[in-house]
Design an enzyme around this catalytic site. Structure first.
Site, PDB file in Angstrom:
ATOM      1  N   ALA A  47       0.792  -1.236   0.000  1.00 30.42           N
ATOM      2  CA  ALA A  47       0.000   0.000   0.000  1.00 30.42           C
ATOM      3  C   ALA A  47       0.830   1.296   0.000  1.00 30.42           C
ATOM      4  CB  ALA A  47      -0.984  -0.027   1.171  1.00 30.42           C
ATOM      5  N   ARG A  88      -5.071  -0.168  -9.271  1.00 31.18           N
ATOM      6  CA  ARG A  88      -5.464  -1.179  -8.263  1.00 31.18           C
ATOM      7  C   ARG A  88      -6.533  -0.569  -7.353  1.00 31.18           C
ATOM      8  NH1 ARG A  88      -0.894  -4.620  -5.438  1.00 31.18           N
ATOM      9  NH2 ARG A  88      -2.635  -6.075  -5.243  1.00 31.18           N
ATOM     10  N   ASP A 236      -3.949  -2.580   3.863  1.00 31.92           N
ATOM     11  CA  ASP A 236      -4.179  -1.864   2.603  1.00 31.92           C
ATOM     12  C   ASP A 236      -5.210  -0.768   2.756  1.00 31.92           C
ATOM     13  OD1 ASP A 236      -3.006  -4.572   1.701  1.00 31.92           O
ATOM     14  OD2 ASP A 236      -2.752  -3.156   0.061  1.00 31.92           O
ATOM     15  N   LYS A 247      -3.772  -8.469   2.848  1.00 36.09           N
ATOM     16  CA  LYS A 247      -3.593  -9.614   1.946  1.00 36.09           C
ATOM     17  C   LYS A 247      -4.440 -10.817   2.345  1.00 36.09           C
ATOM     18  CE  LYS A 247      -1.720  -9.652  -1.023  1.00 36.09           C
ATOM     19  NZ  LYS A 247      -2.432  -9.374  -2.297  1.00 36.09           N
TER      20      LYS A 247
END
Ligand code: MRU
Length: 345
Positions: A47, A88, A236, A247
């Site tokens: 991140a 993303r 994140d 994750k």
């Protein structure tokens, strides 16, 4: 020590994380879309590193806009920002950095385009520097939670490779080691993309921090054997109530940690906090390609055309999290109140 990313002479240079640990290769991006593509392909990932890369991407994109008209300049810049923002979806640092760059540009909008470009370049460098300092401060706060001789489990890669340098979860471990503590790390391999095996194991080994690599399904075995004292992961995106997206596999670890009475910590900068989202249920979870599930190292090991699912992140509810380690200190429940205070302080 390797450099994850740097920005000099109009070029963003980054270590290619898809090639580690077998090859240490650097790639160069000369345009905003090239940076966006590097983020999308996970040449740069994690991140905070994605945020830093995006800020640099905005700056190089800005330098290339050939106009003296600020209105036209901002219109073109917006298009470049959109390309970067679509790379993303889960890590909020990407959007945070792009927004900060836009605000920086707008703050000098009444000056010349040359001046705006200069400020954007300066800001990209500032975001980079701040990230390293933030990680070091986070490390100092977090290392107090780790006793001498402790064994720490971590997931994915929340290290120097996932940031401008030093790391978040691995930064806390580094700070404990720098404080003279003997620390051992269990690194989960982190299927499907293997950031634990490829990146965390490599990074810690480079730093001579004792690390044992395990496959993800071994985590419970070692917790039950009382070999793990605490778990530290990165994030994140953190919702206002302290729910954490990280994750895929993080949630399972947190559930296992609770069952075994092991403290579960998240280390993340305040820029990972998204107060616009009330709970983690609202965090967008990226779906990545089927090949990351069916292939390893380009080799297929699953039946052709098999149906797969590939959520790249999961959400850990705040009730499973002992504390969130930030540069503003170690934040505990009640998260809604304390995270807001930290963000606004
Ligand atoms: O898909 P990735 O490799 O970008 O995912 C990275 C993680 O989940 C990290 O734990 C998170 O970004 C924190 S990095 C300091």
């Amino acid at each position: 020590m390797f450099k994850t990313i740097e920005y000099n002479d109009g070029i963003v240079r980054m270590i290619d994380q898809t090639r580690l640990p077998c090859e240490t290769i650097y790639i160069e991006c000369k345009t905003g879309p090239e940076v966006a593509e590097a983020i999308r392909k996970m040449v740069v990932r994690g991140a905070p590193a994605i945020g830093v890369a995006a800020a640099m991407g905005v700056s190089i994109a800005a330098q290339a806009i050939d106009t003296e008209d600020p209105l036209f300049f901002f219109k073109e810049l917006e298009k470049q920002c959109d390309i970067l923002a679509s790379s993303r979806p889960t890590a909020v640092n990407l959007f945070w950095a792009i927004e900060r760059m836009k605000r920086t540009g707008e703050s000098v909008a009444n000056g010349s385009v040359k001046k705006i470009k200069e400020r954007l370049k300066e800001e990209a460098h500032r975001i980079y520097q701040e990230d390293i300092e933030t990680n070091k401060t986070m490390g100092r706060h977090g290392q107090e939670l780790i006793r001498d001789g402790a064994t720490v489990m971590t997931h994915c890669n929340a290290g120097a490779l996932a940031t401008a340098g030093y790391g978040t979860a691995l930064g806390v471990i580094r700070a404990a080691v720098e404080a003279g503590k003997k620390i051992r790390v269990y690194a989960n391999e982190t299927r499907p993309f293997l950031q634990g095996a490829r990146l965390t194991a490599w990074e810690l080994k480079e730093d001579n921090i004792p690390v044992k690599l395990i496959t993800d399904n071994m985590a419970g075995y070692f917790m039950r054997k009382r070999e793990i004292d605490l778990i530290i992961v990165g994030a994140d995106r953190i919702a206002a109530n302290g729910d954490v997206a990280n994750k895929i596999g993080t949630y399972s670890l947190a559930v296992l940690a609770k069952e075994h009475g092991i403290p579960f910590y998240v280390a993340a900068p305040i820029s990972t906090l998204d107060l616009n989202l009330e709970s983690g249920e609202q965090i967008p979870i990226e779906e990545r390609s089927r090949e990351e599930v069916t292939h390893i190292g380009g080799k297929r090991f699953a039946p052709e055309d098999i149906e797969v699912a590939h959520p790249a992140f999961d959400m850990t509810p705040n009730a499973l999290i002992h504390a969130i380690i930030t540069e503003k200190g170690v934040i505990r429940s009640p998260f809604i109140e304390n995270l807001k205070k930290a963000k606004l302080s």
